[in-house]
Scaffold this active site. Structure first.
Site, PDB file in Angstrom:
ATOM      1  N   ASP A 193       0.829  -1.207   0.000  1.00  0.00           N
ATOM      2  CA  ASP A 193       0.000   0.000   0.000  1.00  0.00           C
ATOM      3  C   ASP A 193       0.862   1.255   0.000  1.00  0.00           C
ATOM      4  O   ASP A 193       0.497   2.275  -0.589  1.00  0.00           O
ATOM      5  CB  ASP A 193      -0.944  -0.003   1.208  1.00  0.00           C
ATOM      6  CG  ASP A 193      -2.081  -0.999   1.054  1.00  0.00           C
ATOM      7  OD1 ASP A 193      -2.737  -0.977  -0.005  1.00  0.00           O
ATOM      8  OD2 ASP A 193      -2.309  -1.805   1.964  1.00  0.00           O
ATOM      9  N   GLU A 214      -5.298   4.293   1.306  1.00  0.00           N
ATOM     10  CA  GLU A 214      -4.130   3.399   1.288  1.00  0.00           C
ATOM     11  C   GLU A 214      -3.357   3.519   2.601  1.00  0.00           C
ATOM     12  O   GLU A 214      -2.803   2.529   3.102  1.00  0.00           O
ATOM     13  CB  GLU A 214      -3.217   3.723   0.102  1.00  0.00           C
ATOM     14  CG  GLU A 214      -3.835   3.557  -1.280  1.00  0.00           C
ATOM     15  CD  GLU A 214      -4.157   2.111  -1.648  1.00  0.00           C
ATOM     16  OE1 GLU A 214      -3.862   1.200  -0.849  1.00  0.00           O
ATOM     17  OE2 GLU A 214      -4.711   1.890  -2.735  1.00  0.00           O
ATOM     18  N   HIS A 258      -5.237   1.380   4.999  1.00  0.00           N
ATOM     19  CA  HIS A 258      -4.962  -0.040   4.725  1.00  0.00           C
ATOM     20  C   HIS A 258      -3.619  -0.446   5.321  1.00  0.00           C
ATOM     21  O   HIS A 258      -3.498  -1.492   5.970  1.00  0.00           O
ATOM     22  CB  HIS A 258      -4.943  -0.306   3.218  1.00  0.00           C
ATOM     23  CG  HIS A 258      -6.242  -0.043   2.536  1.00  0.00           C
ATOM     24  ND1 HIS A 258      -6.392  -0.087   1.156  1.00  0.00           N
ATOM     25  CD2 HIS A 258      -7.464   0.264   3.025  1.00  0.00           C
ATOM     26  CE1 HIS A 258      -7.643   0.187   0.846  1.00  0.00           C
ATOM     27  NE2 HIS A 258      -8.313   0.399   1.956  1.00  0.00           N
ATOM     28  N   TYR A 265      -2.951  -3.294   8.234  1.00  0.00           N
ATOM     29  CA  TYR A 265      -2.076  -4.464   8.110  1.00  0.00           C
ATOM     30  C   TYR A 265      -0.962  -4.435   9.157  1.00  0.00           C
ATOM     31  O   TYR A 265      -0.604  -5.474   9.723  1.00  0.00           O
ATOM     32  CB  TYR A 265      -1.483  -4.532   6.706  1.00  0.00           C
ATOM     33  CG  TYR A 265      -2.480  -4.915   5.646  1.00  0.00           C
ATOM     34  CD1 TYR A 265      -3.243  -6.075   5.768  1.00  0.00           C
ATOM     35  CD2 TYR A 265      -2.675  -4.127   4.509  1.00  0.00           C
ATOM     36  CE1 TYR A 265      -4.170  -6.429   4.802  1.00  0.00           C
ATOM     37  CE2 TYR A 265      -3.597  -4.478   3.537  1.00  0.00           C
ATOM     38  CZ  TYR A 265      -4.338  -5.628   3.691  1.00  0.00           C
ATOM     39  OH  TYR A 265      -5.253  -5.987   2.733  1.00  0.00           O
ATOM     40  N   GLU A 302      -3.076  -3.560  -8.153  1.00  0.00           N
ATOM     41  CA  GLU A 302      -4.216  -3.594  -7.239  1.00  0.00           C
ATOM     42  C   GLU A 302      -5.246  -4.652  -7.622  1.00  0.00           C
ATOM     43  O   GLU A 302      -6.008  -5.108  -6.767  1.00  0.00           O
ATOM     44  CB  GLU A 302      -4.863  -2.213  -7.171  1.00  0.00           C
ATOM     45  CG  GLU A 302      -3.914  -1.145  -6.628  1.00  0.00           C
ATOM     46  CD  GLU A 302      -4.599   0.164  -6.308  1.00  0.00           C
ATOM     47  OE1 GLU A 302      -5.037   0.331  -5.162  1.00  0.00           O
ATOM     48  OE2 GLU A 302      -4.693   1.014  -7.217  1.00  0.00           O
ATOM     49  N   GLU A 355      -9.978  -1.696  -2.830  1.00  0.00           N
ATOM     50  CA  GLU A 355      -9.043  -1.946  -3.931  1.00  0.00           C
ATOM     51  C   GLU A 355      -9.787  -2.247  -5.226  1.00  0.00           C
ATOM     52  O   GLU A 355      -9.316  -1.919  -6.320  1.00  0.00           O
ATOM     53  CB  GLU A 355      -8.094  -3.097  -3.585  1.00  0.00           C
ATOM     54  CG  GLU A 355      -7.197  -2.841  -2.378  1.00  0.00           C
ATOM     55  CD  GLU A 355      -6.259  -1.660  -2.546  1.00  0.00           C
ATOM     56  OE1 GLU A 355      -6.224  -1.050  -3.634  1.00  0.00           O
ATOM     57  OE2 GLU A 355      -5.554  -1.327  -1.577  1.00  0.00           O
ATOM     58  N   HIS A 395     -10.579   1.096  -6.555  1.00  0.00           N
ATOM     59  CA  HIS A 395      -9.369   1.718  -7.102  1.00  0.00           C
ATOM     60  C   HIS A 395      -9.029   1.128  -8.469  1.00  0.00           C
ATOM     61  O   HIS A 395      -8.609   1.851  -9.382  1.00  0.00           O
ATOM     62  CB  HIS A 395      -8.188   1.520  -6.148  1.00  0.00           C
ATOM     63  CG  HIS A 395      -8.401   2.133  -4.800  1.00  0.00           C
ATOM     64  ND1 HIS A 395      -7.607   1.839  -3.705  1.00  0.00           N
ATOM     65  CD2 HIS A 395      -9.330   3.033  -4.357  1.00  0.00           C
ATOM     66  CE1 HIS A 395      -8.038   2.522  -2.656  1.00  0.00           C
ATOM     67  NE2 HIS A 395      -9.080   3.249  -3.030  1.00  0.00           N
TER      68      HIS A 395
END
EC number: 1.17.4.1
Length: 386
Positions: free
Chosen positions: A139, A170, A173, A177, A233, A267, A270
């Site tokens: 990301d 992003e 994201h 994670y 992506e 995603e 995107h």
């Protein structure tokens, strides 16, 4: 002030391989730095005035690269600092859709995941931790491209709004994670290893290098790079998303799988936006060139999930995973307006309602019952509860 980068001719993959992607990311070529006159011998004040006059009158210059001037998305737009009136309604609709899907990492409950994590087999923990390590780094790479290239090249305000919001998502994201890794992995050395996956894991580095190479490529056209990052992506993420949904099918890791739903929906949007931008281009790469980019991404992703980090570690079939990645690639080709390459069916029934098209049930069903109220309705009210 944003500047327009001028795409040059395309280069071959062999030439790309000779470029070190990390070294290619230079900040020294920003066009909004005025040209230096130090090398120009100024012999008299009259000559100096003439030089300064030329700099002050750019409208007298004739463009040497008509491809940028021919592209409505890329050519100079003096109205780019204001939003209204909307000119590209389809692009604006995408932005509002992204805005309505906003969420934060704090909204994902990870309290039940620890018990599940400790009950997993060692192979399953190894697979999940390495997939999360790839996601955490990837990301940031997508954002590097958005900040360094796309946001500076594209002059359409509606698209800039989307890119700006995509950058924010992003970041969320990547935070999610990183939070997952921090929650599951108690050993500090292992955490450090996972957080530095681009340097410590060859399989992750290979995918990262491919994406970074496109960011640093000064000769690839905007259209080629849009396809490349649609592949990042849409293809590089697809198999890993599917593997986590496989865990959901087994009733495992509710926090991880819920965050996976939210992120895969984002995603998908995107990726759809990249395809929309591609459709607005006047000068598109040839179908052969697009096939070349897509098939290259497919090979890298198949190797990642069937050899370097095989999905058999969590009980999935590697052959079917290869087919699924090809299925996703075909869907992306259709979305870009081209023919399928592999012509295969979706081998995973549990992924039927979970695609990266953006035309999925995710948004319409309000994944996790989460959607910002009223954003898509274009309505304003003062009677909301606070």
């Amino acid at each position: 002030m944003f500047s327009v980068r001028v795409p040059l001719a395309t280069i071959t993959d062999q030439q790309q391989l000779q470029v070190s992607p990390l070294k290619a990311l230079s900040l020294a070529d920003k066009e909004n730095t005025p040209p230096s006159l130090s090398a120009t011998p100024v012999l008299a004040s009259k000559v100096a005035r003439r030089i300064l006059q030329d700099v002050a009158e750019p409208e007298s210059k004739v463009s040497t690269n008509p491809s940028v001037e021919d592209e409505p998305l890329l050519r100079e737009n003096p109205r780019r600092f204001v939003v209204f009136p909307i000119e590209y309604h389809d692009i604006w609709k995408m932005y509002k859709k992204a805005e309505a899907s906003f969420w934060t990492a704090e909204e994902v409950d990870l309290s039940k995941d620890i018990q599940h994590w400790e009950a997993l087999k060692p192979d399953e923990r190894h697979f999940i931790s390495h997939v999360l390590a790839f996601f955490a780094a990837s990301d940031g790479i997508v954002n590097e491209n958005l900040v360094e290239r796309f946001s500076q090249e594209v002059q359409v305000t509606e698209a800039r709004c989307f890119y700006g919001f995509q950058i924010a998502m992003e970041n969320i994201h990547s935070e999610m994670y990183s939070l997952l890794i921090d929650t599951y992995i108690k050993d500090s050395k292992e955490r450090e290893y996972l957080f530095n996956a681009i340097e410590t894991m060859p399989c992750v580095k290979k995918k990262a290098d491919w994406a970074l190479r496109w960011i640093g490529d000064k000769e690839a056209t905007y259209g080629e790079r849009v396809v490349a990052f649609a592949a990042v992506e849409g293809i590089f993420f697809s198999g890993s998303f599917a593997s986590i949904f496989w865990l959901k099918k087994r009733g495992l890791m509710p926090g991880l799988t819920f965050s996976n739903e939210l992120i895969s929906r984002d995603e998908g949007l995107h990726c759809d936006f990249a395809c929309l931008m591609f459709k607005h281009l006047v000068h598109k790469p040839s179908e052969q060139r697009v096939q070349e980019i897509i098939t290259n991404a497919v090979r890298i992703e198949q190797e990642f999930l069937t050899e370097a980090l095989p999905v058999k570690l969590i009980g999935m079939n590697c052959t079917l995973m290869k087919q699924y990645i090809e299925f996703v690639a075909d869907r992306l080709m259709l979305e870009l307006g081209f023919n399928k390459i592999f012509k295969v069916e979706n081998p995973f029934d549990f992924m039927e309602n979970i695609s990266l098209e953006g035309k999925t049930n995710f948004f319409e069903k309000r994944v996790g019952e989460y959607q910002r109220m009223g954003v898509m309705s274009n309505s304003f009210t003062l009677d909301a509860d606070f």
